[in-house]
Design an enzyme around this catalytic site. Sequence first.
Site, short mmCIF file in Angstrom:
data_model
loop_
_atom_site.label_atom_id
_atom_site.label_comp_id
_atom_site.label_asym_id
_atom_site.label_seq_id
_atom_site.Cartn_x
_atom_site.Cartn_y
_atom_site.Cartn_z
N HIS A 137 3.87 -9.69 6.57
CA HIS A 137 3.45 -11.06 6.29
C HIS A 137 1.98 -11.23 6.69
CE1 HIS A 137 5.00 -11.54 10.54
NE2 HIS A 137 3.80 -12.08 10.64
P1 TYD Z 1 8.46 -12.52 12.42
O1 TYD Z 1 7.18 -13.14 12.88
O2 TYD Z 1 8.66 -12.35 10.95
O3 TYD Z 1 8.63 -11.09 13.12
P2 TYD Z 1 7.78 -9.73 13.01
O4 TYD Z 1 6.42 -10.03 12.46
O5 TYD Z 1 7.73 -9.23 14.40
O6 TYD Z 1 8.54 -8.80 12.14
O7 TYD Z 1 9.65 -13.33 13.06
C1 TYD Z 1 10.98 -12.89 12.98
C2 TYD Z 1 11.88 -14.11 13.20
O8 TYD Z 1 11.68 -14.66 14.50
C3 TYD Z 1 11.62 -15.23 12.22
O9 TYD Z 1 12.87 -15.78 11.82
C4 TYD Z 1 10.85 -16.25 13.00
C5 TYD Z 1 11.28 -16.03 14.43
N1 TYD Z 1 10.19 -16.27 15.38
C6 TYD Z 1 10.22 -17.42 16.15
O10 TYD Z 1 11.14 -18.25 16.06
N2 TYD Z 1 9.20 -17.63 17.05
C7 TYD Z 1 8.17 -16.76 17.18
O11 TYD Z 1 7.25 -16.99 18.02
C8 TYD Z 1 8.15 -15.58 16.36
C9 TYD Z 1 7.03 -14.57 16.46
C10 TYD Z 1 9.18 -15.39 15.48
#
Ligand code: TYD
Length: 145
Positions: free
Chosen positions: A58
């Site tokens: 992302h």
């Molecule tokens: P995401 O940022 O997509 O994870 P990564 O980049 O590490 O693969 O987040 C994964 C899930 O966690 C998504 O449903 C959103 C949630 N999340 C939160 O609720 N708070 C946060 O601070 C973060 C980073 C993620």
Amino acid sequence: MVKKIKVKNSGIIKLQFFNDFPDGNLVIGEAKKNVPFEIKRVYFINNLFNPKAIRGKHAHKRLKQIIFCLNGSFTLSLDDGTNKQKLIMNNPYYGVRLGPKLWHTMTKFSSDCVILVIANDYFKESDYIRNYDKFLKYINKNAKK
Ligand code: TYD
């Protein structure tokens, strides 16, 4: 890991460290000093036992983050829509700036990998761009912002 960063909205952040103690290393980041923003959120990722794990995939519209590999290693792939770069993250004293409008993916985690991210804002799903075509459209539309 320390390489010249070729993608936009990124860069290497070097923390202050004292690593010559017999009793362990001490590493410090301070807001508006070596961390170039006020810190509102910290999160970490561990338990990376699945060798096929893929995280990230992302970009953010506004969020500024710095990512560190505190232990073990992983591969960080950066893409600003024009330039792409892969970095091996394996040095806890150096972070990589994940600025806005930067597509990033994390792969090839060692099972002992621990990742720390510091961010300048709270979690907001509306700040995420999770589709690569939408990312390209977004950066073209917002190229000068
Ligand atoms: P995401 O940022 O997509 O994870 P990564 O980049 O590490 O693969 O987040 C994964 C899930 O966690 C998504 O449903 C959103 C949630 N999340 C939160 O609720 N708070 C946060 O601070 C973060 C980073 C993620």
